[in-house]
Design a protein around this motif. Structure first.
Motif, short mmCIF file in Angstrom:
data_model
loop_
_atom_site.label_atom_id
_atom_site.label_comp_id
_atom_site.label_asym_id
_atom_site.label_seq_id
_atom_site.Cartn_x
_atom_site.Cartn_y
_atom_site.Cartn_z
N ILE A 96 0.83 -1.21 0.00
CA ILE A 96 0.00 0.00 0.00
C ILE A 96 0.86 1.26 0.00
O ILE A 96 0.35 2.36 -0.09
CB ILE A 96 -0.97 0.05 1.20
CG1 ILE A 96 -0.22 -0.12 2.53
CG2 ILE A 96 -2.07 -0.98 1.05
CD1 ILE A 96 -1.08 0.15 3.76
N SER A 97 2.19 1.08 0.11
CA SER A 97 3.11 2.21 0.12
C SER A 97 4.19 1.98 -0.91
O SER A 97 4.74 0.88 -1.01
CB SER A 97 3.73 2.38 1.51
OG SER A 97 4.60 3.50 1.55
N ASP A 98 4.48 3.01 -1.69
CA ASP A 98 5.45 2.91 -2.76
C ASP A 98 6.33 4.15 -2.75
O ASP A 98 5.86 5.25 -2.43
CB ASP A 98 4.72 2.79 -4.11
CG ASP A 98 5.66 2.48 -5.26
OD1 ASP A 98 6.26 3.42 -5.79
OD2 ASP A 98 5.78 1.30 -5.63
N GLU A 143 -4.09 0.28 -4.16
CA GLU A 143 -4.32 -0.55 -2.99
C GLU A 143 -4.51 0.30 -1.73
O GLU A 143 -5.16 -0.13 -0.77
CB GLU A 143 -3.16 -1.52 -2.79
CG GLU A 143 -3.12 -2.66 -3.77
CD GLU A 143 -2.79 -2.24 -5.20
OE1 GLU A 143 -3.26 -2.91 -6.14
OE2 GLU A 143 -2.04 -1.24 -5.39
N CYS A 144 -3.97 1.51 -1.76
CA CYS A 144 -4.16 2.45 -0.65
C CYS A 144 -5.41 3.31 -0.85
O CYS A 144 -6.15 3.53 0.10
CB CYS A 144 -2.92 3.35 -0.52
SG CYS A 144 -3.05 4.66 0.72
N THR A 189 -3.67 8.89 2.59
CA THR A 189 -4.12 7.86 3.52
C THR A 189 -5.02 6.87 2.80
O THR A 189 -5.46 7.09 1.68
CB THR A 189 -4.84 8.49 4.72
OG1 THR A 189 -5.89 9.35 4.24
CG2 THR A 189 -3.87 9.32 5.55
N CYS A 190 -5.30 5.74 3.45
CA CYS A 190 -5.80 4.56 2.75
C CYS A 190 -7.26 4.20 3.03
O CYS A 190 -7.65 3.04 2.89
CB CYS A 190 -4.90 3.37 3.06
SG CYS A 190 -3.19 3.58 2.53
N GLY A 196 -9.56 0.76 3.58
CA GLY A 196 -10.79 0.98 4.31
C GLY A 196 -12.02 0.54 3.53
O GLY A 196 -12.92 -0.10 4.08
N ALA A 197 -12.06 0.88 2.24
CA ALA A 197 -13.19 0.45 1.42
C ALA A 197 -13.26 -1.07 1.31
O ALA A 197 -14.34 -1.66 1.26
CB ALA A 197 -13.11 1.09 0.04
N GLY A 198 -12.08 -1.70 1.27
CA GLY A 198 -12.06 -3.16 1.23
C GLY A 198 -12.60 -3.78 2.51
O GLY A 198 -13.27 -4.81 2.48
N ALA A 199 -12.31 -3.12 3.65
CA ALA A 199 -12.86 -3.60 4.92
C ALA A 199 -14.38 -3.61 4.88
O ALA A 199 -15.03 -4.53 5.39
CB ALA A 199 -12.35 -2.74 6.07
#
Length: 361
Positions: A275-277, A284-285, A337-338, A343-346
């Motif tokens: 999620i970090s690049d 993904e973020c 921020t993600c 969060g949407a995946g959760a």
């Protein structure tokens, strides 16, 4: 004629529908139970300073609030503890009693007070040589020290030993035995300190000896020793097909290797994505619809056992990594921020909070 035609259509529909039902019926999906993030603090995984909780929240609020007051994850793994410093109870500029100074009860409580499980990761690629040294010196004491920290902070422990050539498996067994002498395996998951996991490579072709040992002896469904494994991220973000191929290798094992790597039950591991690049913000973020956790979701929820385990579907996802895993790049701090990805995946997956007892087979 119209009535006759309608009658014929009704008959055809009745004949066709039963034939179509099996194909149209959705494959049974097992939603993720683990939906977690490794966390590197604000100093590239050193965790070398005590954090003010308000300052920490300003950079990490997305983890406890996906935008509607509910957390984005149900697990946070604070990364990393140096195994040699833990063995020696080292006190230095960044470490107190062998534990990074930033891994405090306040930071643990920041997450656990919201129902998020917390673990500490021992190792990482930077501390591979220190794992070797600590296991050679006194693996039993290292295991006991890890168990004591887990008790004191109310956390679990993750083994991240990334020695690809000649890992000290006997020493690692002694570490695990010592830890389990204090915190026995707990299928209910009720005791946070009893949670003991291990990291393996993305697929079966790196960290082969560790993966073989873990799969053969520690991750069995009939006599479990470790709770589960994390199939780590590869060297760069994979495509959907590459991620699935890596995870399928764990499920299938490598029967042609000498000695072979046995298959791993899908219920005994998670899959990981970045999620970090260092170069750009990743979907993904920020964009679940275009993320790997979305495009691989059908596979991770339905992959069938292939010689180990009895239930379909992997345990879930792990994300690398929150805040600042590198001194370069934006990390997952504002404005990147993600909530929109993790969060949407959760929300999409109905992430359970708190984490429920994990599937055992």
């Amino acid at each position: 004629m119209r009535l006759r035609l309608l009658g014929v259509l009704a008959l055809l529909t009745a004949l066709i529908t039963p034939l179509a039902s099996p194909a149209s019926a959705a494959t049974t999906l097992t939603p993720p139970q683990i939906y977690g993030a490794w966390h590197c603090g604000d100093d590239a995984c050193v965790w070398g300073t005590v954090r003010d909780v308000s300052e920490f929240d300003s950079k990490n609020h997305w983890l406890i609030d996906r935008g509607d007051g509910r957390p984005s994850v149900n697990l946070v793994v604070l990364s990393f503890v140096n195994p040699l410093k833990l063995l020696h109870h080292t006190d230095d500029a960044t470490t107190a009693g062998g534990v990074p100074k930033g891994m405090t009860p306040d930071i643990v409580d920041y997450f656990t007070s919201r129902g998020i499980r917390v673990m500490l990761s021992i190792g990482g690629i930077t501390y591979t040589d220190d794992w070797d040294s600590a296991l050679a010196e006194n693996p039993t004491q290292l295991g006991l020290n890890a168990a004591a920290v887990a008790s004191r902070l109310g956390v679990g422990i993750e083994i991240d030993y990334e020695q690809n050539t000649g890992p000290d498996l006997a020493g690692l067994q002694s570490f695990i035995d010592a830890y389990r002498s204090v915190h026995p395996y707990d299928a209910t998951g009720a005791d946070p300190a009893a949670r003991l996991t291990i990291d393996t490579a993305a697929g079966d072709r790196w960290l082969i000896d560790i993966n073989r040992k873990a799969t053969s002896d520690w991750l069995r469904t009939d006599t479990p020793v470790l709770d589960y494994a994390n199939a780590m991220v590869p060297s760069r973000q994979p495509s959907t097909s590459s991620a699935i191929a890596n995870w399928q290798e764990h499920v299938d094992g490598k029967p042609t290797y000498s000695p072979p790597v046995p298959p791993l039950a899908p219920a005994k591991f998670t899959g990981s994505v970045y999620i970090s690049d260092q170069r750009k913000v990743l979907p993904e973020c920020t964009d679940f619809a275009n993320s790997l956790q979305n495009s691989t979701g059908s596979f991770t929820q339905s992959v069938a056992p292939d010689g180990a385990g009895s239930s379909s579907g992997m345990l879930g996802y792990m994300f690398w990594a929150a805040e600042k895993p590198s001194s370069r790049g934006s990390g997952t701090v504002p404005p990147n921020t993600c909530e929109g990805g993790v969060g949407a995946g959760a929300t999409a997956y109905g992430m359970p909070l708190p984490m429920p007892p994990l599937r055992q087979s």
